[in-house]
Design a protein around this motif. Structure first.
Motif, PDB file in Angstrom:
ATOM      1  N   PRO A   1     -34.765  69.489 -37.991  1.00  0.00           N
ATOM      2  CA  PRO A   1     -35.072  69.713 -36.584  1.00  0.00           C
ATOM      3  C   PRO A   1     -33.997  69.140 -35.655  1.00  0.00           C
ATOM      4  O   PRO A   1     -33.431  68.081 -35.939  1.00  0.00           O
ATOM      5  N   LEU A   2     -33.740  69.867 -34.562  1.00  0.00           N
ATOM      6  CA  LEU A   2     -32.743  69.442 -33.575  1.00  0.00           C
ATOM      7  C   LEU A   2     -33.162  69.875 -32.180  1.00  0.00           C
ATOM      8  O   LEU A   2     -33.926  70.828 -32.014  1.00  0.00           O
ATOM      9  N   HIS A   3     -32.617  69.199 -31.183  1.00  0.00           N
ATOM     10  CA  HIS A   3     -32.754  69.612 -29.786  1.00  0.00           C
ATOM     11  C   HIS A   3     -31.741  70.719 -29.522  1.00  0.00           C
ATOM     12  O   HIS A   3     -30.769  70.874 -30.261  1.00  0.00           O
ATOM     13  N   GLY A   4     -31.945  71.467 -28.452  1.00  0.00           N
ATOM     14  CA  GLY A   4     -31.058  72.564 -28.114  1.00  0.00           C
ATOM     15  C   GLY A   4     -29.597  72.153 -28.025  1.00  0.00           C
ATOM     16  O   GLY A   4     -28.713  72.815 -28.573  1.00  0.00           O
ATOM     17  N   TYR A   5     -29.333  71.050 -27.326  1.00  0.00           N
ATOM     18  CA  TYR A   5     -27.951  70.584 -27.195  1.00  0.00           C
ATOM     19  C   TYR A   5     -27.339  70.279 -28.560  1.00  0.00           C
ATOM     20  O   TYR A   5     -26.186  70.596 -28.822  1.00  0.00           O
ATOM     21  N   GLN A   6     -28.140  69.685 -29.441  1.00  0.00           N
ATOM     22  CA  GLN A   6     -27.648  69.359 -30.780  1.00  0.00           C
ATOM     23  C   GLN A   6     -27.353  70.622 -31.583  1.00  0.00           C
ATOM     24  O   GLN A   6     -26.408  70.648 -32.375  1.00  0.00           O
ATOM     25  N   ILE A   7     -28.132  71.666 -31.379  1.00  0.00           N
ATOM     26  CA  ILE A   7     -27.892  72.938 -32.071  1.00  0.00           C
ATOM     27  C   ILE A   7     -26.541  73.496 -31.642  1.00  0.00           C
ATOM     28  O   ILE A   7     -25.730  73.904 -32.476  1.00  0.00           O
ATOM     29  N   ALA A   8     -26.290  73.525 -30.338  1.00  0.00           N
ATOM     30  CA  ALA A   8     -25.017  74.042 -29.824  1.00  0.00           C
ATOM     31  C   ALA A   8     -23.845  73.212 -30.335  1.00  0.00           C
ATOM     32  O   ALA A   8     -22.806  73.753 -30.740  1.00  0.00           O
TER      33      ALA A   8
ATOM     34  N   SER B   1     -40.165  59.968 -25.225  1.00  0.00           N
ATOM     35  CA  SER B   1     -39.534  58.673 -25.487  1.00  0.00           C
ATOM     36  C   SER B   1     -39.526  57.866 -24.201  1.00  0.00           C
ATOM     37  O   SER B   1     -39.518  58.407 -23.108  1.00  0.00           O
ATOM     38  N   THR B   2     -39.538  56.571 -24.336  1.00  0.00           N
ATOM     39  CA  THR B   2     -39.581  55.677 -23.198  1.00  0.00           C
ATOM     40  C   THR B   2     -38.225  55.629 -22.505  1.00  0.00           C
ATOM     41  O   THR B   2     -37.195  55.458 -23.146  1.00  0.00           O
ATOM     42  N   GLY B   3     -38.234  55.799 -21.195  1.00  0.00           N
ATOM     43  CA  GLY B   3     -37.015  55.650 -20.412  1.00  0.00           C
ATOM     44  C   GLY B   3     -36.122  56.871 -20.339  1.00  0.00           C
ATOM     45  O   GLY B   3     -35.127  56.872 -19.633  1.00  0.00           O
ATOM     46  N   THR B   4     -36.445  57.922 -21.072  1.00  0.00           N
ATOM     47  CA  THR B   4     -35.653  59.158 -21.005  1.00  0.00           C
ATOM     48  C   THR B   4     -36.601  60.341 -20.842  1.00  0.00           C
ATOM     49  O   THR B   4     -37.771  60.257 -21.222  1.00  0.00           O
ATOM     50  N   PRO B   5     -36.096  61.424 -20.288  1.00  0.00           N
ATOM     51  CA  PRO B   5     -36.971  62.597 -20.151  1.00  0.00           C
ATOM     52  C   PRO B   5     -37.375  63.140 -21.518  1.00  0.00           C
ATOM     53  O   PRO B   5     -36.642  62.996 -22.492  1.00  0.00           O
ATOM     54  N   SER B   6     -38.556  63.750 -21.572  1.00  0.00           N
ATOM     55  CA  SER B   6     -38.983  64.344 -22.842  1.00  0.00           C
ATOM     56  C   SER B   6     -38.090  65.548 -23.138  1.00  0.00           C
ATOM     57  O   SER B   6     -37.595  66.215 -22.240  1.00  0.00           O
ATOM     58  N   ARG B   7     -37.861  65.778 -24.430  1.00  0.00           N
ATOM     59  CA  ARG B   7     -36.998  66.877 -24.868  1.00  0.00           C
ATOM     60  C   ARG B   7     -37.729  67.670 -25.931  1.00  0.00           C
ATOM     61  O   ARG B   7     -38.533  67.125 -26.681  1.00  0.00           O
ATOM     62  N   LYS B   8     -37.395  68.943 -25.993  1.00  0.00           N
ATOM     63  CA  LYS B   8     -38.002  69.803 -26.994  1.00  0.00           C
ATOM     64  C   LYS B   8     -37.119  69.828 -28.227  1.00  0.00           C
ATOM     65  O   LYS B   8     -35.916  70.035 -28.146  1.00  0.00           O
ATOM     66  N   ARG B   9     -37.733  69.593 -29.347  1.00  0.00           N
ATOM     67  CA  ARG B   9     -37.055  69.598 -30.639  1.00  0.00           C
ATOM     68  C   ARG B   9     -37.546  70.823 -31.395  1.00  0.00           C
ATOM     69  O   ARG B   9     -38.735  71.123 -31.398  1.00  0.00           O
ATOM     70  N   TYR B  10     -36.605  71.538 -32.013  1.00  0.00           N
ATOM     71  CA  TYR B  10     -36.948  72.781 -32.698  1.00  0.00           C
ATOM     72  C   TYR B  10     -36.850  72.599 -34.202  1.00  0.00           C
ATOM     73  O   TYR B  10     -35.946  71.930 -34.696  1.00  0.00           O
ATOM     74  N   LEU B  11     -37.793  73.226 -34.925  1.00  0.00           N
ATOM     75  CA  LEU B  11     -37.744  73.202 -36.382  1.00  0.00           C
ATOM     76  C   LEU B  11     -38.059  74.593 -36.898  1.00  0.00           C
ATOM     77  O   LEU B  11     -38.773  75.367 -36.266  1.00  0.00           O
ATOM     78  N   ILE B  12     -37.486  74.922 -38.036  1.00  0.00           N
ATOM     79  CA  ILE B  12     -37.669  76.242 -38.623  1.00  0.00           C
ATOM     80  C   ILE B  12     -39.018  76.295 -39.333  1.00  0.00           C
ATOM     81  O   ILE B  12     -39.471  75.294 -39.903  1.00  0.00           O
ATOM     82  N   THR B  13     -39.672  77.439 -39.271  1.00  0.00           N
ATOM     83  CA  THR B  13     -40.971  77.636 -39.921  1.00  0.00           C
ATOM     84  C   THR B  13     -40.778  78.370 -41.254  1.00  0.00           C
ATOM     85  O   THR B  13     -39.673  78.828 -41.556  1.00  0.00           O
ATOM     86  N   LYS B  14     -41.845  78.510 -42.017  1.00  0.00           N
ATOM     87  CA  LYS B  14     -41.765  79.265 -43.284  1.00  0.00           C
ATOM     88  C   LYS B  14     -41.315  80.709 -43.030  1.00  0.00           C
ATOM     89  O   LYS B  14     -40.447  81.208 -43.738  1.00  0.00           O
ATOM     90  N   PRO B  15     -41.893  81.401 -42.018  1.00  0.00           N
ATOM     91  CA  PRO B  15     -41.383  82.750 -41.736  1.00  0.00           C
ATOM     92  C   PRO B  15     -39.905  82.724 -41.311  1.00  0.00           C
ATOM     93  O   PRO B  15     -39.153  83.657 -41.619  1.00  0.00           O
TER      94      PRO B  15
ATOM     95  N   GLN C   1     -40.397  76.519 -34.359  1.00  0.00           N
ATOM     96  CA  GLN C   1     -41.467  75.866 -33.610  1.00  0.00           C
ATOM     97  C   GLN C   1     -40.840  74.778 -32.755  1.00  0.00           C
ATOM     98  O   GLN C   1     -40.010  74.006 -33.241  1.00  0.00           O
ATOM     99  N   GLY C   2     -41.232  74.729 -31.500  1.00  0.00           N
ATOM    100  CA  GLY C   2     -40.759  73.676 -30.608  1.00  0.00           C
ATOM    101  C   GLY C   2     -41.801  72.589 -30.469  1.00  0.00           C
ATOM    102  O   GLY C   2     -42.991  72.874 -30.374  1.00  0.00           O
ATOM    103  N   GLU C   3     -41.329  71.352 -30.496  1.00  0.00           N
ATOM    104  CA  GLU C   3     -42.222  70.202 -30.319  1.00  0.00           C
ATOM    105  C   GLU C   3     -41.636  69.306 -29.249  1.00  0.00           C
ATOM    106  O   GLU C   3     -40.446  68.964 -29.308  1.00  0.00           O
ATOM    107  N   TRP C   4     -42.453  68.931 -28.277  1.00  0.00           N
ATOM    108  CA  TRP C   4     -41.979  68.025 -27.240  1.00  0.00           C
ATOM    109  C   TRP C   4     -41.933  66.609 -27.791  1.00  0.00           C
ATOM    110  O   TRP C   4     -42.874  66.149 -28.421  1.00  0.00           O
ATOM    111  N   GLU C   5     -40.826  65.964 -27.566  1.00  0.00           N
ATOM    112  CA  GLU C   5     -40.597  64.608 -28.048  1.00  0.00           C
ATOM    113  C   GLU C   5     -40.609  63.666 -26.843  1.00  0.00           C
ATOM    114  O   GLU C   5     -39.783  63.798 -25.945  1.00  0.00           O
TER     115      GLU C   5
END
Length: 121
Positions: free
Chosen positions: A32-39, A77-91, A71-75
């Motif tokens: 799983p990675l955030h959008g920026y990390q994917i790029a 964390s304290t002191g930083t804005p929440s970020r969406k992390r993406y992970l691949i599904t079985k399909p 699938q996107g999951e909101w992460e």
């Protein structure tokens, strides 16, 4: 992967356009990675030849998520804005397997055409 001193190859937009979702799935298959990390990972793996801006990447992520391939999951964390992390599904993994097979067959066919003798008549 060792970097060379050659400048990165630049590709016609059409070459990347039809394959960006597959590239994203391949990257997320590693974890799983955030959008920026994917790029960033896309640039790193391609020696800077493949680069996507946020205006292109996030619509792709939303389409893949809508199709159930990631699938996107909101992460939170304290002191930083929440970020969406993406992970691949079985399909998504099944789609990636199919795309890898399709790409391999297409690459072989293109190599046969481009490397054919007598093409410069």
């Amino acid at each position: 992967m060792a970097r060379t001193s050659e400048p990165p190859a630049r590709f016609a937009r059409e070459l990347l356009k039809g394959n960006t979702a597959t590239v994203v799935l391949a990257i997320l298959a590693e974890g799983p990675l955030h959008g920026y990390q994917i790029a960033k990972e896309m640039r790193r793996r391609s020696d800077d030849a493949l680069q996507l801006g946020q205006g292109v990447l996030y619509p792709i992520l939303h389409r893949l998520e809508h199709r159930g391939l990631i699938q996107g999951e909101w992460e939170q964390s304290t002191g930083t804005p929440s970020r969406k992390r993406y992970l691949i599904t079985k399909p998504g993994l099944a789609e990636l397997r199919a795309k890898r097979s399709e790409w391999a067959a297409f690459s072989v066919a293109m190599a046969k055409v481009l490397d054919a003798k007598g093409g410069g008549r």
